[in-house]
Design a protein around this motif. Sequence first.
Motif, PDB file in Angstrom:
ATOM      1  N   PRO A  85       0.789  -1.233   0.000  1.00 24.23           N
ATOM      2  CA  PRO A  85       0.000   0.000   0.000  1.00 24.23           C
ATOM      3  C   PRO A  85       0.818   1.280   0.000  1.00 24.23           C
ATOM      4  N   PHE A  86       2.050   1.234   0.508  1.00 19.64           N
ATOM      5  CA  PHE A  86       2.837   2.462   0.562  1.00 19.64           C
ATOM      6  C   PHE A  86       3.251   2.932  -0.838  1.00 19.64           C
ATOM      7  N   VAL A  87       3.443   2.003  -1.772  1.00 16.41           N
ATOM      8  CA  VAL A  87       3.810   2.406  -3.130  1.00 16.41           C
ATOM      9  C   VAL A  87       2.670   3.189  -3.767  1.00 16.41           C
ATOM     10  N   ASP A  88       1.461   2.643  -3.673  1.00 16.12           N
ATOM     11  CA  ASP A  88       0.299   3.331  -4.244  1.00 16.12           C
ATOM     12  C   ASP A  88       0.074   4.680  -3.557  1.00 16.12           C
ATOM     13  N   ARG A  89       0.241   4.695  -2.252  1.00 14.23           N
ATOM     14  CA  ARG A  89       0.051   5.944  -1.498  1.00 14.23           C
ATOM     15  C   ARG A  89       1.082   6.991  -1.896  1.00 14.23           C
ATOM     16  N   PHE A  90       2.329   6.557  -2.061  1.00  8.67           N
ATOM     17  CA  PHE A  90       3.392   7.492  -2.442  1.00  8.67           C
ATOM     18  C   PHE A  90       3.127   8.081  -3.818  1.00  8.67           C
ATOM     19  N   GLU A  91       2.682   7.265  -4.756  1.00  5.53           N
ATOM     20  CA  GLU A  91       2.347   7.765  -6.087  1.00  5.53           C
ATOM     21  C   GLU A  91       1.203   8.780  -6.016  1.00  5.53           C
ATOM     22  N   SER A  92       0.206   8.491  -5.202  1.00  6.37           N
ATOM     23  CA  SER A  92      -0.924   9.421  -5.043  1.00  6.37           C
ATOM     24  C   SER A  92      -0.464  10.740  -4.421  1.00  6.37           C
ATOM     25  N   ASP A  93       0.408  10.656  -3.422  1.00  5.17           N
ATOM     26  CA  ASP A  93       0.934  11.875  -2.787  1.00  5.17           C
ATOM     27  C   ASP A  93       1.739  12.713  -3.780  1.00  5.17           C
ATOM     28  N   LEU A  94       2.533  12.048  -4.605  1.00  4.18           N
ATOM     29  CA  LEU A  94       3.310  12.773  -5.608  1.00  4.18           C
ATOM     30  C   LEU A  94       2.403  13.445  -6.635  1.00  4.18           C
ATOM     31  N   SER A  95       1.328  12.776  -6.985  1.00  2.47           N
ATOM     32  CA  SER A  95       0.363  13.375  -7.907  1.00  2.47           C
ATOM     33  C   SER A  95      -0.239  14.637  -7.306  1.00  2.47           C
ATOM     34  N   ASP A  96      -0.556  14.580  -6.012  1.00  3.37           N
ATOM     35  CA  ASP A  96      -1.124  15.762  -5.338  1.00  3.37           C
ATOM     36  C   ASP A  96      -0.127  16.917  -5.310  1.00  3.37           C
ATOM     37  N   VAL A  97       1.149  16.618  -5.057  1.00  3.65           N
ATOM     38  CA  VAL A  97       2.164  17.662  -4.937  1.00  3.65           C
ATOM     39  C   VAL A  97       2.500  18.289  -6.293  1.00  3.65           C
ATOM     40  N   THR A  98       2.610  17.455  -7.322  1.00  2.00           N
ATOM     41  CA  THR A  98       3.075  17.944  -8.627  1.00  2.00           C
ATOM     42  C   THR A  98       1.951  18.344  -9.566  1.00  2.00           C
ATOM     43  N   GLY A  99       0.769  17.812  -9.337  1.00  2.00           N
ATOM     44  CA  GLY A  99      -0.332  18.071 -10.261  1.00  2.00           C
ATOM     45  C   GLY A  99      -0.349  17.138 -11.452  1.00  2.00           C
ATOM     46  N   ALA A 100       0.567  16.176 -11.506  1.00  2.00           N
ATOM     47  CA  ALA A 100       0.589  15.212 -12.606  1.00  2.00           C
ATOM     48  C   ALA A 100      -0.607  14.272 -12.482  1.00  2.00           C
ATOM     49  N   ASP A 101      -1.244  13.974 -13.600  1.00  2.00           N
ATOM     50  CA  ASP A 101      -2.388  13.061 -13.573  1.00  2.00           C
ATOM     51  C   ASP A 101      -1.971  11.644 -13.227  1.00  2.00           C
TER      52      ASP A 101
END
Length: 327
Positions: free
Chosen positions: A99-115
């Motif tokens: 779950p941490f991999v998926d969570r980290f990707e989601s957090d990065l999306s929130d920070v960068t704005g990347a879809d």
Amino acid sequence: MSNGVTARSLTSLSSIEALTFPPKLDNGLAGMAIKPRLTEALRPMGNGSPEKISQQVLEAVRSVVGPVGVPLHEPSFGGDEVRYLEECINSTFVSSVGPFVDRFESDLSDVTGADHVVATTSGTAALQVALRLAGVGPGDEVLVPALTFVATANAVSYLGAVPHFVDCEERTLGLDSVALREHLEVAVEIRDGRCVSRENGRVIRAMIPVHTFGHPAAIDDLLEVAVDFPMDIVEDATESLGSTRRGRHTGTIGRAGTLSFNGNKIITTGGGGAILTDDPELASKARHLTTTSKVAHSWEYAHDEIGYNYRLPNINAALGCAQIEQL
């Protein structure tokens, strides 16, 4: 302009001043500021060999910071790193699933704005895969700034392509769009919608703007060059998490961008990287390639093309989740 498989570059003295006193072009987390007397220490330097100038620069920096070295960056662990790592270990999901991999990707999306974000084992791995998905292959050329870490050129070479080194500007430390345009007007021609070298007939498939030390390159100007001389842009934003150019996060402006989470970056996962893109097809393909190109199946191991074991492990992502909370 320089072209070839290897390159050695030394920034001009005014570039060093730009590094120590970067203009406030846009928001950046990775800028450096050293005491004003460093600029004065640099001014007396005249022309000389690269070795002599390098020694003068070193002496000038030491005159400001003293004999003890000052690290470019040291990791800081002031959040929930230990708690998340213990949680990950206790779950037994320490490898590429968890779950941490998926969570980290989601957090990065929130920070960068990347879809879409695809977490990888390193920034180099991210860049290699992003370039492959931009169509870079054996015999192609890729425009690479002469001022960059070797990983940028390595990612090109891993694909059998050739780094085509080009000049950087002093203001941003990134690719010089004016000099690049002048170079391409002489060095290439457009054939069947592709940018082709007049010298060797190779297709110049892409360019890699590097946001050096977190300073955003003049990416909007480079986009115009890429339209007039057709090629994809894959951003090397490995040093620029948190930096923006005219309201857009670095790494989200070209067709794809890449981040790094090595120990000397804004946040760290120990080792790791990520591909950023707004293209859902590219993201899906990147996720497939970085997980050994395994076809989804409950028990059968079938791989439909040559892929890579580049998925970020869950235990590294756990560290990243704690780090990103502190931005």
